[in-house]
Design an enzyme around this catalytic site. Structure first.
Site, mmCIF file in Angstrom:
data_model
loop_
_atom_site.group_PDB
_atom_site.id
_atom_site.type_symbol
_atom_site.label_atom_id
_atom_site.label_comp_id
_atom_site.label_asym_id
_atom_site.label_seq_id
_atom_site.Cartn_x
_atom_site.Cartn_y
_atom_site.Cartn_z
ATOM 1 N NE ARG A 1 -3.796 0.663 2.010
ATOM 2 C CZ ARG A 1 -5.311 0.416 2.385
ATOM 3 N NH1 ARG A 1 -5.423 1.233 3.479
ATOM 4 N NH2 ARG A 1 -6.007 -0.251 1.756
ATOM 5 C CG ASP B 1 -13.663 5.674 -0.827
ATOM 6 O OD1 ASP B 1 -13.741 5.756 0.380
ATOM 7 O OD2 ASP B 1 -12.634 5.792 -1.817
ATOM 8 C CD GLN C 1 -12.847 -2.333 -1.039
ATOM 9 O OE1 GLN C 1 -12.049 -2.127 -0.343
ATOM 10 N NE2 GLN C 1 -14.068 -2.561 -0.896
ATOM 11 C CG HIS D 1 -8.204 -0.246 -2.961
ATOM 12 N ND1 HIS D 1 -7.515 -1.254 -2.511
ATOM 13 C CD2 HIS D 1 -9.059 0.126 -1.892
ATOM 14 C CE1 HIS D 1 -7.822 -1.413 -1.225
ATOM 15 N NE2 HIS D 1 -8.551 -0.774 -0.794
ATOM 16 C CB CYS E 1 -14.190 0.761 -0.123
ATOM 17 S SG CYS E 1 -13.631 2.491 -0.135
ATOM 18 N NE ARG F 1 -9.890 -5.651 0.120
ATOM 19 C CZ ARG F 1 -9.346 -4.817 0.634
ATOM 20 N NH1 ARG F 1 -10.184 -3.584 1.157
ATOM 21 N NH2 ARG F 1 -8.209 -4.618 0.544
HETATM 22 N N1 CP Z 1 -11.281 -0.483 2.306
HETATM 23 C C1 CP Z 1 -10.029 -0.614 2.886
HETATM 24 O O1 CP Z 1 -9.236 -0.666 2.051
HETATM 25 O O2 CP Z 1 -9.955 -0.360 4.002
HETATM 26 P P1 CP Z 1 -8.478 -0.046 4.738
HETATM 27 O O3 CP Z 1 -8.045 1.287 4.443
HETATM 28 O O4 CP Z 1 -8.949 -0.207 6.193
HETATM 29 O O5 CP Z 1 -7.501 -1.247 4.351
HETATM 30 N N1 NVA Z 2 -10.014 6.481 -1.399
HETATM 31 C C1 NVA Z 2 -9.992 5.904 -0.039
HETATM 32 C C2 NVA Z 2 -9.870 4.408 -0.031
HETATM 33 C C3 NVA Z 2 -9.548 3.789 1.625
HETATM 34 C C4 NVA Z 2 -9.735 2.366 1.824
HETATM 35 C C5 NVA Z 2 -8.409 6.186 0.234
HETATM 36 O O1 NVA Z 2 -7.651 6.431 -0.683
HETATM 37 O O2 NVA Z 2 -8.035 6.925 1.484
#
Ligand code: CP
Ligand code: NVA
Length: 319
Positions: A116, A238, A146, A143, A278, A306
């Protein structure tokens, strides 16, 4: 017919690293793994399978995470492997070691790397230097893990994708991009309703349109939230401010109000439409508590999926 999962890509950095057939086959496997796990839990049996026995998967988090961190960690454990969750602060990455060197070094120890991070260029650099599969656990651009869980959830409720549509309302962000691409791959029409100036990346929209033209789906991008959700089978929200954009939070809070998902907005959807998010969510901002905590909400199924979707991905990418 050849098994689409027999020829997986080297890495999963974007939804488009998979074909539509591969996404569908992964969703089938995820459903199987979910059913098998439920059966084992009900029977009081061990959940573990030996698919990743003897394998270690490193996970690097340069941003916070609850679902991704825990679901990947549990997925690797339940497949019999060893998960290693690392934050950039505890790696030399936090002191300036390059992400490419980090990828090359970790490849000498582990069998897969889940990352990430911020720019897509960072995960691309890491993957170019790595000799083991690399998985995108969220970048500023995409993502894709997701999106797999989202499609699994959509299909569980609606039974398929053909002739169906999902409306994403709000910021055109990483989650939007992966939904556009993954939805197009499986023939699910995606409509995006966003405030002026906060739309999805034009190149991603074009890529999704090209894929959709082959799969029979359609891609619609509009600044009218009602037009976006009109007759849709799912409405997706989101956060208005993604990780890394915190300095824009205040202006976004004002601009995005007409894009809040409310019961009134949902009244324009098709019968049986569901609400997806999400998570993490901000009740009262992008969605009302009434909607996210109401009967049409499937957000915790999405979070659960997930685990199953990522197990399917790891089991095929790493073996
Ligand atoms: N939806 C998602 O990726 O959640 P987190 O940021 O908690 O991993
Ligand atoms: N769009 C959000 C998703 C979090 C899971 C972000 O990138 O923070």
């Amino acid at each position: 017919m050849t098994d689409p999962l027999a020829q997986m890509p080297d890495h999963f950095l974007s939804s488009t690293d998979l074909t539509g057939e591969q996404v569908t086959a992964l969703l089938d496997l995820a459903d199987e793994l979910k059913a098998e796990r439920a059966q084992r839990v009900a029977a009081g049996e061990r959940i573990e399978r030996g698919t990743l026995a003897g394998k270690t998967v490193a996970m690097i988090f340069e941003k916070p995470s609850t679902r991704t961190r825990v679901s990947f960690q549990v997925a690797v454990s339940e497949l019999g492997g060893h998960p290693l969750s690392l934050s950039s602060a505890e790696l030399q990455l936090g002191r300036g070691e390059t992400i490419a060197d980090t990828g090359a070094v970790l490849s000498r120890y582990v069998h897969g790397i889940v990352v990430r991070t911020f720019g897509q260029d960072r995960i691309d650099d890491l993957a170019a230097a790595a000799t083991v599969p690399v998985v995108n656990a969220l970048t500023d651009l995409e993502h894709p893990c997701q999106a797999l869980a989202d499609l699994q959830t959509f299909r569980e409720v609606h039974g398929g994708f053909e002739g169906r549509s999902l409306a994403y309302v709000g910021d055109g962000n990483n989650v939007t991009h992966s939904l556009l691409l993954a939805g197009a791959l499986v023939g699910l029409s995606i409509r995006v309703g966003h405030p002026e100036g906060y739309g999805p990346d034009a190149a991603i929209v074009e890529q999704a349109q090209q894929i959709a033209a082959r799969t029979g789906a359609s891609i619609t991008v509009t600044t009218d939230p009602v037009a976006a959700v009109d007759g849709a089978d799912a409405v997706y929200a989101d956060v208005w401010t993604s990780m890394g954009q915190e300095n824009q939070a205040e202006e976004r809070l004002e601009r995005f109000v007409p894009y809040r998902v409310t019961s009134e907005l949902l009244s324009h959807t098709a019968d049986g439409a569901i609400f997806l998010h999400c998570l993490p969510a901000h009740r009262g901002e992008e969605v009302t508590a009434e909607v996210i905590d109401g009967p049409t909400s499937h957000v915790f199924d999405q979070a659960e999926n997930r685990l199953h979707a990522q197990k399917a991905l790891l089991a095929t990418l790493l073996t």
